[in-house]
Design a protein around this motif. Structure first.
Motif, short mmCIF file in Angstrom:
data_model
loop_
_atom_site.label_atom_id
_atom_site.label_comp_id
_atom_site.label_asym_id
_atom_site.label_seq_id
_atom_site.Cartn_x
_atom_site.Cartn_y
_atom_site.Cartn_z
N PHE A 146 0.83 -0.94 -0.23
CA PHE A 146 -0.16 -0.25 0.06
C PHE A 146 0.93 1.20 0.01
O PHE A 146 0.48 2.45 0.34
CB PHE A 146 -0.99 0.11 1.23
CG PHE A 146 -2.17 -1.04 0.99
CD1 PHE A 146 -3.20 -0.50 0.09
CD2 PHE A 146 -1.96 -2.12 1.27
CE1 PHE A 146 -4.19 -1.24 -0.09
CE2 PHE A 146 -3.14 -3.07 0.96
CZ PHE A 146 -4.25 -2.62 -0.05
N SER A 147 2.06 1.10 -0.32
CA SER A 147 2.87 2.19 -0.40
C SER A 147 2.54 3.14 -1.78
O SER A 147 1.90 2.56 -2.54
CB SER A 147 4.36 1.76 -0.35
OG SER A 147 4.67 1.01 -1.55
N GLY A 148 2.86 4.32 -1.50
CA GLY A 148 2.69 5.13 -2.62
C GLY A 148 1.98 4.88 -3.88
O GLY A 148 2.93 4.61 -4.86
N LEU A 149 0.71 4.72 -4.09
CA LEU A 149 0.14 4.68 -5.44
C LEU A 149 0.29 5.93 -6.14
O LEU A 149 0.02 6.81 -5.77
CB LEU A 149 -1.17 4.22 -5.30
CG LEU A 149 -1.34 2.77 -4.74
CD1 LEU A 149 -2.93 2.80 -4.53
CD2 LEU A 149 -1.04 1.88 -6.01
N ALA A 150 0.49 5.53 -7.53
CA ALA A 150 0.72 6.79 -8.17
C ALA A 150 -0.51 7.01 -9.14
O ALA A 150 -1.61 5.88 -9.17
CB ALA A 150 1.87 6.84 -9.32
N HIS A 151 -0.97 7.85 -10.00
CA HIS A 151 -1.91 8.10 -10.36
C HIS A 151 -1.69 8.49 -12.03
O HIS A 151 -0.79 8.80 -12.55
CB HIS A 151 -2.66 9.33 -10.09
CG HIS A 151 -2.71 9.32 -8.54
ND1 HIS A 151 -3.59 8.61 -8.02
CD2 HIS A 151 -2.00 10.34 -7.70
CE1 HIS A 151 -3.23 8.95 -6.51
NE2 HIS A 151 -2.14 9.88 -6.43
N GLU A 203 -1.45 9.97 -15.25
CA GLU A 203 -1.34 11.26 -15.79
C GLU A 203 -1.43 11.10 -17.37
O GLU A 203 -1.96 11.93 -18.15
CB GLU A 203 -0.17 12.03 -15.12
CG GLU A 203 -0.23 12.14 -13.87
CD GLU A 203 0.87 12.02 -13.15
OE1 GLU A 203 1.82 12.04 -13.27
OE2 GLU A 203 0.67 12.11 -11.65
N GLU A 255 7.46 7.57 -14.99
CA GLU A 255 7.08 6.11 -14.82
C GLU A 255 6.06 5.86 -15.78
O GLU A 255 5.32 6.51 -16.56
CB GLU A 255 6.13 5.83 -13.42
CG GLU A 255 5.25 6.93 -13.09
CD GLU A 255 4.69 6.81 -11.77
OE1 GLU A 255 5.00 5.85 -10.90
OE2 GLU A 255 4.38 7.94 -11.30
N THR A 282 0.61 -0.26 -7.58
CA THR A 282 1.67 -0.74 -6.66
C THR A 282 2.14 -1.98 -7.01
O THR A 282 3.34 -2.36 -6.82
CB THR A 282 0.98 -0.69 -5.01
OG1 THR A 282 0.21 0.64 -4.98
CG2 THR A 282 1.96 -1.21 -4.13
N ILE A 335 9.29 0.16 -12.86
CA ILE A 335 8.40 1.63 -12.76
C ILE A 335 8.27 1.83 -14.18
O ILE A 335 7.67 2.64 -14.43
CB ILE A 335 9.30 2.70 -11.86
CG1 ILE A 335 9.46 2.29 -10.63
CG2 ILE A 335 8.72 3.98 -12.04
CD1 ILE A 335 10.32 2.83 -9.62
N TYR A 378 11.70 1.66 -5.85
CA TYR A 378 10.40 1.26 -5.63
C TYR A 378 9.44 2.10 -4.82
O TYR A 378 8.32 2.57 -4.81
CB TYR A 378 10.07 -0.36 -5.51
CG TYR A 378 8.65 -0.54 -5.36
CD1 TYR A 378 7.62 -0.83 -6.36
CD2 TYR A 378 8.05 -1.11 -4.01
CE1 TYR A 378 6.53 -1.23 -6.11
CE2 TYR A 378 7.09 -1.39 -3.93
CZ TYR A 378 6.14 -1.53 -5.03
OH TYR A 378 4.98 -1.86 -4.72
N LYS A 436 1.94 13.79 -2.67
CA LYS A 436 1.69 13.21 -1.44
C LYS A 436 2.83 12.86 -0.74
O LYS A 436 4.08 12.53 -1.35
CB LYS A 436 0.94 12.03 -2.33
CG LYS A 436 1.77 11.10 -3.11
CD LYS A 436 0.91 9.96 -3.60
CE LYS A 436 2.02 8.65 -3.96
NZ LYS A 436 2.23 9.08 -5.38
N TRP A 495 4.87 6.82 1.72
CA TRP A 495 3.88 5.93 2.22
C TRP A 495 3.59 5.83 3.69
O TRP A 495 2.04 5.55 4.01
CB TRP A 495 3.87 4.39 1.66
CG TRP A 495 5.17 3.79 2.45
CD1 TRP A 495 6.47 3.74 1.98
CD2 TRP A 495 5.19 2.90 3.54
NE1 TRP A 495 7.33 2.99 2.91
CE2 TRP A 495 6.47 2.92 3.77
CE3 TRP A 495 4.09 2.54 4.37
CZ2 TRP A 495 6.81 1.69 5.00
CZ3 TRP A 495 4.47 1.67 5.11
CH2 TRP A 495 5.77 1.44 5.93
N LEU A 539 0.79 8.08 4.90
CA LEU A 539 -0.51 8.11 4.15
C LEU A 539 -1.89 8.25 5.00
O LEU A 539 -2.66 8.81 4.64
CB LEU A 539 -0.53 7.28 3.10
CG LEU A 539 0.59 7.58 1.68
CD1 LEU A 539 0.45 6.34 0.84
CD2 LEU A 539 0.22 8.77 1.16
#
Lengths: 271, 411
Positions: free
Chosen positions: A17-22, A24, A145, A150, A158, B266, B286, B289, B292
């Motif tokens: 659940f670490s930094g999900l990107a969106h 773009e 990316e 994730t 990436i 990562y 953001k 993590w 968050l």
């Protein structure tokens, strides 16, 4: 060991659940494969040399590459040019410097020089490129990316090199529904990260760069070679990193095994 | 520590020294002979793992500082210098960068372990509260560290987080200006963050010593949650837990090494490989993590001041946990209702983290609000009520009895 497994599951759940990107870009990058992927992947020296040629003949006209020095082209784990070749390559560039009287001069490049930037500063670069700043390419494959998610990025990486490849091969005729919005001096590219309109004209075409090793030079080949070259400029120590990592893991695995054996033996009397 | 020290100096010099500074006896009592419940499972190894990660971060950090330049026009290129020109600089930096994430992975497991087994309950309230302070210092340290490479997410992250203080009534703007050292996030901000990022880990180390001190007064909790009753319930820390923790530490380091060497970026944000640019806002700002869930709580409240208050409260409420949990039984193992609700709460925290990573629009906002309400309700309403209403299972007589029952059952 069951408990150990659950520790790992918990750790990976947190990581997942670490930094999900969106999203773009309109489209995810094309999933083209490279020799340097995977735990044992290495750079293809021939490909890096061809990619260098694409950079030199095409990209370098507008894009800087500030963090790379000519000497790096002869470094281990890189394109594998010889020192003599690097000297000759550097000499094809003009570098601003001061002479011993303190006057500004242009001299030939030396292996110790960093790649000279095509414009004096960012404002000059923007003025010459319709207001858009051509980004520095040293780190481009690490600062972009190709796709999101994730889990997807954990498995497939990436996608920076794929982003570069897709952008270079992704210029299309704009679809009719957006054609009326086309800004002046912009081009349609659904792989571009900042929307669909990019200020860079299509830089490459079939046969534009002739490779010394006679390798194919269709648009896709040129794009792939330069994407690989830029993956190297962004991560020049990749081969060393994977090799050291392998040794570290073997060492830690043996150590873990020994510790587990000792732990079991001394605990045997307790349970 | 119960009973007199078992340390007997054997040489004349040892005796002379012991009478003047009994540090060897102290070390032997606390690092070797310390009586530790014999039923600790692998969830208890994360304390040792955290100590190792703190040391890894301090050592790699000290080496990085030898090559890094805390100046706004040079910071980004000095990090690239470390990555490209310093011998094994790439390894030191990737260890430090991923070390932060793995430090937080370990601390979250450690905290949830404490919550599940009721390790915060009397007589360990102070131990738990010192732990919460450690967590707060960790968060501040990690935030300032993330600013140092001066990438574009460093810059915008610093701007967004420091801007939170502008929500303070009347003096908010002045406080923000004071934090920045100017009227914008700039070189003075980078300089002071660097100074504090170097200082705080040593403060952290000091508070960790207090944490261990507060642990060694009542001794470890354990999976049954019942107190040690006789020497039969314990084993000396060394060799039993030095070896067990040692094994767990190495396994943790293997997972850590997999990321350091095979997926070093990562955990990161690609935008941060673009130098800081005050004129170019990243599409989605953001935090890392590990912040968050709190970021999601912040954004769930439409009012900025109350959002900031909710975010800080969501962490500070942990300080009151020992008194919010009304149950007489410590371990979740013997609390059927709590056990279920614990996993719901854990899932809510993970879901909040997911919401925090998404743009704040559409269904994400509503879900963020629902989950925020649950987060606080867990502490203020659900936990106190479960403690009062739940019928706990029968506890074993002693730790030894429990261990014996399990080993005969499995044979």
């Amino acid at each position: 060991m069951k408990k150990l497994a659950s520790i790992l599951v918990a750790a990976s759940a947190l990581v997942a659940f670490s930094g999900l990107a969106h999203a773009e870009a309109e489209k995810s990058a094309k999933p083209v494969g490279f020799s340097f992927e995977g735990p044992f992947g290495t750079f293809d020296k021939g490909q890096l040399q061809r990619g260098y040629k694409v950079y030199k003949e095409v990209c370098a006209a507008c894009h800087s590459m500030k963090f790379v020095a000519f000497r790096n082209l002869a470094d281990k784990g890189g394109p594998g040019f010889t020192e003599a070749q690097v000297k000759a390559l550097a000499a094809t560039f003009k570098v601003h410097d001061l002479n011993d009287k303190g006057e500004a001069v242009d001299r030939v490049g030396l292996p110790s020089d960093y790649f000279p930037s095509p414009f004096a500063n960012d404002d000059a670069a923007k003025a010459a490129n319709g207001g858009a700043l051509p980004p520095d390419l040293s780190l481009i494959t690490k600062s972009r990316e190709g796709w999101h998610g994730t889990f997807n990025q954990l498995v497939n990486g990436i996608g920076g090199p794929q982003y570069v490849y897709s952008l270079l091969t992704g210029f299309e005729k704009e679809p009719e529904d957006v054609a009326k919005d086309k800004p002046d001096g912009k081009y349609y590219n659904p792989y571009f990260q900042n929307g669909i309109w990019i200020a860079m004209p299509p830089p490459l075409s079939d046969g534009q760069v002739t490779f010394d090793d006679g390798a194919p030079n269709k648009l896709e080949d040129e794009a792939k070679d330069v994407a690989a070259f830029l993956a190297w400029t962004a991560e020049p120590k990749m081969e060393e990193r994977k090799q050291v990592g392998f040794e570290v893991l073997i060492y830690l695995a043996i150590l873990a095994g020994l510790l587990y054996g000792v732990k079991r033996k001394i605990w045997a009397a307790i349970h | 520590m119960s009973g007199p020290s078992k340390y007997q100096p054997t040489t004349a010099l040892g005796k002379w020294f012991h009478e003047r500074l009994p540090i060897v006896a102290f070390a032997k009592d606390h690092a070797m002979d310390f009586p530790t419940p014999k039923n600790l499972n692998y969830w208890w190894t994360f304390g040792g793992i955290l100590a190792v990660m703190l040391v890894v971060q301090i050592i790699t950090g000290i080496v990085l500082v030898m090559h890094y330049t805390p100046e706004a026009t040079l910071a980004f290129s000095s990090v690239e210098h470390i990555m490209r020109d310093v011998n094994y600089g790439w390894m030191i930096r990737y260890m430090h960068f991923n070390g932060a994430s793995f430090f937080f992975i370990a601390v979250y497991i450690h905290m949830f372990r404490g919550m599940y087994y009721g390790s915060y309950k009397a007589p360990r309230e102070v131990l738990w509260m010192i732990g919460v302070i450690i967590y707060l210092i960790m968060m501040a340290t990690a935030f300032m560290g993330y600013v140092l490479p001066w990438g574009n997410m460093s810059f915008w992250g610093a701007k967004v987080i420091t801007n939170l203080f502008s929500a303070i009534p009347f003096v908010g703007t002045e406080i923000t200006t004071w934090l920045w050292g100017g009227y914008a996030v700039d070189n003075p901000t980078l300089n002071r963050f660097f100074s504090l990022h170097y200082l705080l880990p040593f403060v952290l180390a000091g508070v960790v010593i207090l944490h261990i001190w507060a642990l060694h007064v009542p001794g470890n909790n354990n999976p049954t949650g019942i107190e040690v009753k006789s020497e039969k319930d314990t084993v000396p820390f060394h060799p039993y837990y030095t070896m067990k923790d040692g094994f767990a530490i190495v396994v943790f380091l293997i997972v850590y090494a997999l990321f350091v060497f095979y997926g070093p970026n990562y955990m990161g944000e690609p935008v941060n490989y673009t130098p800081a640019n005050p004129l170019s806002t990243p599409a989605h700002i953001k935090p890392e993590w590990y912040y968050l869930p709190f970021y999601a709580i912040l954004r769930s409240i439409p009012n900025k001041l109350f959002g900031v208050l909710a975010m800080f409260s969501s962490i500070l409420i942990l300080l009151f946990l020992p008194w919010l949990d009304t149950s007489r039984v410590r371990s979740g193992k013997y609390r059927p209702v709590f056990k279920l609700e614990f996993w719901v709460f854990a899932a809510v925290c993970v879901a909040l983290g997911y919401i925090g990573s998404k743009p704040p629009d559409g269904a994400y906002v509503l879900w963020g609000q629902v989950l925020t309400v649950y987060y606080f309700a867990h502490f203020i309403i659900i936990l106190p009520l479960i403690g009062l209403l739940e019928q706990p299972k029968v506890l074993p007589n002693s730790i030894s009895d429990d261990v014996l029952a399990h080993s005969t059952a499995s044979k």
